[in-house]
Design a protein around this motif. Structure first.
Motif, PDB file in Angstrom:
ATOM      1  N   ALA A 136      72.352   0.178 -41.695  1.00 25.83           N
ATOM      2  CA  ALA A 136      72.512   1.339 -42.573  1.00 25.83           C
ATOM      3  C   ALA A 136      71.724   2.504 -42.000  1.00 25.83           C
ATOM      4  N   VAL A 138      69.893   6.001 -42.853  1.00 28.48           N
ATOM      5  CA  VAL A 138      69.329   6.743 -43.997  1.00 28.48           C
ATOM      6  C   VAL A 138      68.572   7.961 -43.476  1.00 28.48           C
ATOM      7  N   ARG A 139      68.495   8.968 -44.308  1.00 26.07           N
ATOM      8  CA  ARG A 139      67.706  10.154 -43.987  1.00 26.07           C
ATOM      9  C   ARG A 139      66.550  10.229 -44.980  1.00 26.07           C
ATOM     10  N   VAL A 157      62.293   0.925 -48.708  1.00 26.02           N
ATOM     11  CA  VAL A 157      62.888   2.238 -48.940  1.00 26.02           C
ATOM     12  C   VAL A 157      62.907   2.489 -50.443  1.00 26.02           C
ATOM     13  N   ALA A 159      63.563   5.390 -53.675  1.00 25.02           N
ATOM     14  CA  ALA A 159      64.334   6.584 -54.016  1.00 25.02           C
ATOM     15  C   ALA A 159      63.716   7.244 -55.232  1.00 25.02           C
ATOM     16  N   PRO A 193      68.402  10.636 -38.671  1.00 21.95           N
ATOM     17  CA  PRO A 193      68.660   9.416 -39.444  1.00 21.95           C
ATOM     18  C   PRO A 193      67.840   8.253 -38.898  1.00 21.95           C
ATOM     19  N   LEU A 206      71.790   1.743 -50.931  1.00 21.91           N
ATOM     20  CA  LEU A 206      71.420   2.950 -50.185  1.00 21.91           C
ATOM     21  C   LEU A 206      72.572   3.952 -50.159  1.00 21.91           C
ATOM     22  N   LEU A 215      64.632   9.955 -50.455  1.00 19.62           N
ATOM     23  CA  LEU A 215      64.257   8.649 -49.914  1.00 19.62           C
ATOM     24  C   LEU A 215      62.913   8.751 -49.186  1.00 19.62           C
TER      25      LEU A 215
END
Length: 221
Positions: A136, A138-139, A157, A159, A193, A206, A215
């Protein structure tokens, strides 16, 4: 025996020519054998001509081929490959002659059984995680934190939202993966990313976090 019988026997001529009949001369024997001898000589000549005209055997080289049909995206293992002899003139330049270097590579397209595995069929810079995980991207809200995450680091991770509500955990113990070379040369420099190996359910969480989710990463052991 009667006397007249004996006289008749004496008068019977004896043919002595058969005992001393001369043998046929050699030229007569050769004349009789001309057809079989001609056929034999023609056969020998044909064998010699065919042997001279036959091209030399083509040189061959071993090439790894698919031992069975393989789907696109499949990561090659040893049982997927076998060596087959191909004419050296048909072997693509730079093609491997052993299967070992191909193990672990991924296929860009579907490959039927027997097709040589050459460079054009492989995906380069493939990013994969451990078995049972998916990748995956993610930023993180803070690009500086993303820049500090080294390959091989495990993170949680989290949020959060702009309204200040309590954040939630989206992934635990995610493994930071090395990005492909192409990604390292481009992309959004302000927020690159981060590629993570996560469980499939975590990848769904995610993806569903939405653009408003902020995030963050927590490094864990």
């Amino acid at each position: 025996m009667h006397p007249h019988d004996e006289s008749e026997l004496c008068r019977t001529p004896i043919d002595r020519t058969s005992a001393h009949r001369p043998l046929p001369p050699a030229r007569v024997l050769l004349w009789r054998a001309r057809l079989p001898l001609t056929a034999l000589l023609l056969g020998i000549a044909c064998v010699v001509v065919v042997d001279e005209l036959r091209p030399p055997p083509a040189q061959t080289s071993p090439v790894p081929v698919a031992s069975h049909a393989l789907p696109a995206g499949h990561v090659l293992v040893a049982s997927d490959l076998t060596l087959a002899e191909m004419p050296s003139s048909l072997v693509p330049s730079g093609a491997p002659t052993v299967a070992a270097p191909l193990v672990g590579a991924a296929l860009a397209v579907r490959v039927p059984a027997g097709l040589p595995i050459v460079d054009g069929l492989l995906v380069h810079d493939l990013v994969t995680g451990p078995a049972g995980t998916v990748v995956a991207a993610v930023r993180l809200a803070d690009p500086a934190v993303a820049a500090l995450l080294a390959t091989g680091t495990h993170i949680d991770v989290l949020a959060a939202t702009d309204d200040g509500s309590t954040g939630r955990s989206l992934a635990r113990g995610a493994l930071v993966l090395a990005p492909p070379e192409a990604a390292g040369r481009g992309g959004d420099a302000s927020s690159p990313p981060v590629l993570l190996a996560v469980a499939p359910a975590e990848a769904a969480a995610l993806a569903g976090a939405g653009p408003s989710a902020l995030l963050s990463a927590v490094i864990v052991e």
